[in-house]
Structures are given as C-alpha cells and as structure tokens.
Scaffold this motif. Sequence first.
Motif, PDB file in Angstrom:
ATOM      1  N   THR A  70       0.829  -1.200   0.000  1.00 37.15           N
ATOM      2  CA  THR A  70       0.000   0.000   0.000  1.00 37.15           C
ATOM      3  C   THR A  70       0.866   1.252   0.000  1.00 37.15           C
ATOM      4  OG1 THR A  70      -1.769  -1.142   1.192  1.00 37.15           O
ATOM      5  CG2 THR A  70      -1.789   1.260   1.260  1.00 37.15           C
ATOM      6  N   ALA A  71       1.934   1.251   0.789  1.00 36.78           N
ATOM      7  CA  ALA A  71       2.833   2.407   0.832  1.00 36.78           C
ATOM      8  C   ALA A  71       3.500   2.626  -0.519  1.00 36.78           C
ATOM      9  CB  ALA A  71       3.884   2.203   1.919  1.00 36.78           C
ATOM     10  N   TRP A  72       3.968   1.541  -1.146  1.00 38.03           N
ATOM     11  CA  TRP A  72       4.623   1.664  -2.449  1.00 38.03           C
ATOM     12  C   TRP A  72       3.649   2.192  -3.505  1.00 38.03           C
ATOM     13  CZ3 TRP A  72       7.962   2.502  -5.943  1.00 38.03           C
ATOM     14  CH2 TRP A  72       7.814   2.031  -7.241  1.00 38.03           C
ATOM     15  N   MET A  73       2.446   1.646  -3.527  1.00 40.31           N
ATOM     16  CA  MET A  73       1.447   2.102  -4.490  1.00 40.31           C
ATOM     17  C   MET A  73       1.064   3.558  -4.225  1.00 40.31           C
ATOM     18  SD  MET A  73       0.559  -0.424  -6.648  1.00 40.31           S
ATOM     19  CE  MET A  73      -1.174  -0.249  -7.080  1.00 40.31           C
ATOM     20  N   SER A  74       0.993   3.943  -2.963  1.00 40.35           N
ATOM     21  CA  SER A  74       0.658   5.329  -2.626  1.00 40.35           C
ATOM     22  C   SER A  74       1.755   6.282  -3.085  1.00 40.35           C
ATOM     23  CB  SER A  74       0.441   5.454  -1.119  1.00 40.35           C
ATOM     24  OG  SER A  74      -0.627   4.646  -0.686  1.00 40.35           O
ATOM     25  N   ILE A  75       3.012   5.869  -2.935  1.00 42.85           N
ATOM     26  CA  ILE A  75       4.128   6.692  -3.421  1.00 42.85           C
ATOM     27  C   ILE A  75       4.064   6.819  -4.943  1.00 42.85           C
ATOM     28  CG2 ILE A  75       6.633   6.802  -3.637  1.00 42.85           C
ATOM     29  CD1 ILE A  75       6.814   5.475  -0.890  1.00 42.85           C
ATOM     30  N   LEU A  76       3.743   5.720  -5.632  1.00 41.48           N
ATOM     31  CA  LEU A  76       3.620   5.751  -7.092  1.00 41.48           C
ATOM     32  C   LEU A  76       2.499   6.696  -7.517  1.00 41.48           C
ATOM     33  CD1 LEU A  76       4.348   4.674  -9.902  1.00 41.48           C
ATOM     34  CD2 LEU A  76       2.788   2.758  -9.486  1.00 41.48           C
ATOM     35  N   VAL A  77       1.363   6.609  -6.849  1.00 38.05           N
ATOM     36  CA  VAL A  77       0.241   7.501  -7.164  1.00 38.05           C
ATOM     37  C   VAL A  77       0.627   8.948  -6.908  1.00 38.05           C
ATOM     38  CG1 VAL A  77      -2.094   8.171  -6.456  1.00 38.05           C
ATOM     39  CG2 VAL A  77      -1.541   5.763  -6.778  1.00 38.05           C
ATOM     40  N   MET A 158      -4.656   4.459 -11.783  1.00 40.77           N
ATOM     41  CA  MET A 158      -5.300   5.479 -12.608  1.00 40.77           C
ATOM     42  C   MET A 158      -6.483   6.109 -11.879  1.00 40.77           C
ATOM     43  SD  MET A 158      -6.751   5.096 -16.495  1.00 40.77           S
ATOM     44  CE  MET A 158      -7.827   3.744 -16.002  1.00 40.77           C
ATOM     45  N   GLY A 159      -7.302   5.283 -11.253  1.00 40.53           N
ATOM     46  CA  GLY A 159      -8.447   5.806 -10.525  1.00 40.53           C
ATOM     47  C   GLY A 159      -8.037   6.661  -9.341  1.00 40.53           C
ATOM     48  N   LEU A 160      -6.982   6.248  -8.630  1.00 40.26           N
ATOM     49  CA  LEU A 160      -6.518   7.028  -7.485  1.00 40.26           C
ATOM     50  C   LEU A 160      -5.891   8.352  -7.922  1.00 40.26           C
ATOM     51  CD1 LEU A 160      -4.987   4.197  -5.271  1.00 40.26           C
ATOM     52  CD2 LEU A 160      -6.979   5.599  -4.719  1.00 40.26           C
ATOM     53  N   VAL A 161      -5.128   8.332  -9.012  1.00 39.62           N
ATOM     54  CA  VAL A 161      -4.538   9.569  -9.518  1.00 39.62           C
ATOM     55  C   VAL A 161      -5.638  10.560  -9.886  1.00 39.62           C
ATOM     56  CG1 VAL A 161      -3.229  10.599 -11.407  1.00 39.62           C
ATOM     57  CG2 VAL A 161      -2.390   8.529 -10.297  1.00 39.62           C
ATOM     58  N   TYR A 162      -6.667  10.081 -10.559  1.00 41.76           N
ATOM     59  CA  TYR A 162      -7.790  10.952 -10.913  1.00 41.76           C
ATOM     60  C   TYR A 162      -8.466  11.507  -9.666  1.00 41.76           C
ATOM     61  CZ  TYR A 162     -12.456  12.302 -12.442  1.00 41.76           C
ATOM     62  OH  TYR A 162     -13.627  12.972 -12.644  1.00 41.76           O
ATOM     63  N   PHE A 218      -0.389  11.643  -0.611  1.00 43.52           N
ATOM     64  CA  PHE A 218       0.060  10.363  -0.060  1.00 43.52           C
ATOM     65  C   PHE A 218      -0.853   9.887   1.062  1.00 43.52           C
ATOM     66  CE2 PHE A 218       2.511   8.029   3.141  1.00 43.52           C
ATOM     67  CZ  PHE A 218       2.916   6.940   2.384  1.00 43.52           C
ATOM     68  N   MET A 219      -1.193  10.771   1.972  1.00 40.80           N
ATOM     69  CA  MET A 219      -2.039  10.387   3.102  1.00 40.80           C
ATOM     70  C   MET A 219      -3.438   9.994   2.628  1.00 40.80           C
ATOM     71  SD  MET A 219      -0.033  10.556   5.702  1.00 40.80           S
ATOM     72  CE  MET A 219      -1.038  10.583   7.182  1.00 40.80           C
ATOM     73  N   LEU A 220      -3.987  10.732   1.677  1.00 38.30           N
ATOM     74  CA  LEU A 220      -5.308  10.394   1.144  1.00 38.30           C
ATOM     75  C   LEU A 220      -5.285   9.052   0.417  1.00 38.30           C
ATOM     76  CD1 LEU A 220      -6.540  13.840  -0.243  1.00 38.30           C
ATOM     77  CD2 LEU A 220      -7.404  12.625   1.765  1.00 38.30           C
ATOM     78  N   THR A 221      -4.224   8.807  -0.337  1.00 40.09           N
ATOM     79  CA  THR A 221      -4.130   7.559  -1.100  1.00 40.09           C
ATOM     80  C   THR A 221      -3.962   6.364  -0.172  1.00 40.09           C
ATOM     81  OG1 THR A 221      -3.121   8.760  -2.934  1.00 40.09           O
ATOM     82  CG2 THR A 221      -2.889   6.372  -2.927  1.00 40.09           C
ATOM     83  N   ALA A 222      -3.061   6.478   0.804  1.00 40.58           N
ATOM     84  CA  ALA A 222      -2.831   5.362   1.723  1.00 40.58           C
ATOM     85  C   ALA A 222      -4.080   5.035   2.534  1.00 40.58           C
ATOM     86  CB  ALA A 222      -1.670   5.690   2.657  1.00 40.58           C
ATOM     87  N   GLY A 223      -4.900   6.034   2.825  1.00 38.43           N
ATOM     88  CA  GLY A 223      -6.115   5.806   3.593  1.00 38.43           C
ATOM     89  C   GLY A 223      -7.346   5.585   2.747  1.00 38.43           C
ATOM     90  N   SER A 224      -7.173   5.489   1.433  1.00 43.11           N
ATOM     91  CA  SER A 224      -8.320   5.289   0.554  1.00 43.11           C
ATOM     92  C   SER A 224      -8.869   3.871   0.692  1.00 43.11           C
ATOM     93  CB  SER A 224      -7.914   5.548  -0.903  1.00 43.11           C
ATOM     94  OG  SER A 224      -9.008   5.342  -1.773  1.00 43.11           O
ATOM     95  N   TYR A 225     -10.174   3.751   0.543  1.00 45.88           N
ATOM     96  CA  TYR A 225     -10.812   2.432   0.645  1.00 45.88           C
ATOM     97  C   TYR A 225     -11.686   2.109  -0.564  1.00 45.88           C
ATOM     98  CZ  TYR A 225     -13.852  -1.341   2.253  1.00 45.88           C
ATOM     99  OH  TYR A 225     -14.549  -2.518   2.348  1.00 45.88           O
ATOM    100  N   LEU A 226     -12.582   3.013  -0.941  1.00 43.30           N
ATOM    101  CA  LEU A 226     -13.550   2.716  -1.983  1.00 43.30           C
ATOM    102  C   LEU A 226     -12.895   2.466  -3.336  1.00 43.30           C
ATOM    103  CD1 LEU A 226     -16.472   5.200  -1.195  1.00 43.30           C
ATOM    104  CD2 LEU A 226     -16.511   2.702  -1.035  1.00 43.30           C
ATOM    105  N   THR A 227     -12.018   3.365  -3.739  1.00 46.23           N
ATOM    106  CA  THR A 227     -11.431   3.253  -5.085  1.00 46.23           C
ATOM    107  C   THR A 227     -10.621   1.974  -5.264  1.00 46.23           C
ATOM    108  OG1 THR A 227     -11.379   5.668  -5.313  1.00 46.23           O
ATOM    109  CG2 THR A 227      -9.959   4.394  -6.784  1.00 46.23           C
TER     110      THR A 227
END
Length: 289
Positions: A70-77, A158-162, A218-227
């Motif tokens: 999750t951390a790696w994907m959040s950094i990528l986003v 892609m969805g998280l970046v948007y 980063f904080m929003l992405t790491a804590g995201s659930y729905l997307t």
Amino acid sequence: MARSDVTKLSFILLFAPFALWIALLIILPQLGIGYISLREKVGPGEYTFGVSNYVAFLSEPIYWNTLLRTAWMSILVTAMALIVGFPVAYYIAKIAQRRSRAALFLMCLIPLWVSDLVRAFGWIVILRETGLVSSFLQKIGLVSGPVEFLYNDATVVMGLVYTVVLFMIVPLVSTLDGMDNSLIEAGYNLGGSRFTVFRRIVVPYAMPGIVAGCIIVFMLTAGSYLTPILLGGKNSMWFTEQIYEQFVTRYNWESGATFGVLLLVFTSFVVWLGLRLTDQSLASTVAKD
C-alpha cells in the motif's frame, strides 16, 4: 470592555470550533484506537494490556506485506499525481490570462463536488467488459471480443490519480502564483535553457507546494478504501481493506485498531522521511505565507 479583551474573546470564539473539531474528531478517536489496540482478550469480556496484537501483526507476512505494498502504491500515485498536476498548476498560475485563471481553477475543483463512490462507479462504467472503452475497441476492430480493464493495479493507480490529483494542483497553484515572473525572465537573460530555468528556479521556488501536495496526496491515497476495492476487486490488496475486514467481518476490534495505529505511524514516518530528504518542514509547506 477593553479592546484587548475584545480581541481575545473574538479569537477564542473563532478558534473554539476548530479546536473542538480537532479534539473530538481527531485526537480523541486516535487515543481510543490506541487504547483498544493495546487490549488483549483473555476470556469472554475479559481483557488485559500488552503488545500481543502488534506481535501478531509482525508475525503474519501477509499483513505487513500488504502495508508495504500500500505504501509503495501510494508513493507511485503521488509521483504520478505530481507529474500530471504540475503542468496544469503551472499553466493556471503563470501562463493563463488573469481573467481565465479563476475559471480554470474552478474547473479543477468541480470533480470534488462528486463523491468518491460516484467517481469510482464512473470508471467502472467506462472500463468494464461492456463499457465504453471495450465497446469502442470492438467497434473499430482492434479487438475481437470484450476486454476487461478492471481489477488490476494499473486501473487502481489510474483511478486514485484521478481522485487525488486535484489536491496536488491546489497547493501548487497557490505557491506558483506568488512567484515573480522576473525571476524566470532573469534566468533566460542569463543564458539558461528552459530545462535549466525549470530545474534551478521554478522547482526550488515551488518546493513547499510540491511537498505540501505530496503529503496530502500520499495520506489520502494510503487511507483510501472505496477506489482500490471497487476498481481492484479481490486483487486490490489494500491495507484499508485489511482494517475493514478486522473491524466488520471478523469483529476483531483489537486487531483492527492495531492495524489503524500502524497505518498512521507508518504513513507519518514516510511523510517525515520525505520532509527530511527534501530539506523541508511542515512550517515551510503547510504554513507557508
């Protein structure tokens, strides 16, 4: 009443709602989660205190592997949001005419009027087997049958970046808008190329906005659930899904609280590390004049 007393009273009245919001909705819930995470169930309705929940987390590879993923994907986003958002913010702040800046900025904020759930389902309508993209590819003859674009990491990213790129654009626009154009002109007059001016002048000046945007994203992405759940399906492997499973599916509040505390600590550590590497501080980013 003296003028100083009126000023103090006005400050208290203005600050009180914010202080209550911080205390009741952030500090107290976090303290409660930390308290629950230290409880160890020894019998029906009987608890003691210890760190066994944290030991159990570290002893289960799937849990901390999911946290690291999750951390790696959040950094990528975050990196992709910066790549996408910086040109947009620069155009709004430094290139667009003053009359159109407000309209362009408003257009960037319009997607925030729609909830994450609606936006995620919008991507599902576009990318599913019978969606717009698959139907278009079949119509022009590039594919012979329906193509499923959902339920993979690329779609989740892609969805998280948007979803979060708007939170990158806002602080960047605010920072770049304060940069004097004469600095850029001086760079060109001294013989600097576009890349040199961008690297030596624009980026250093925009660094507080970059860091602030990266922290928020980063904080929003790491804590995201729905997307991640809706676009990634069973293959999402997102840490917030593990927290949801512990709280709701297994009704194991002790483990769920432990996972929540670890997610907060780990993401805070990543943010601190990013501030150290960029030689920035919260005072120079979030609280920049």
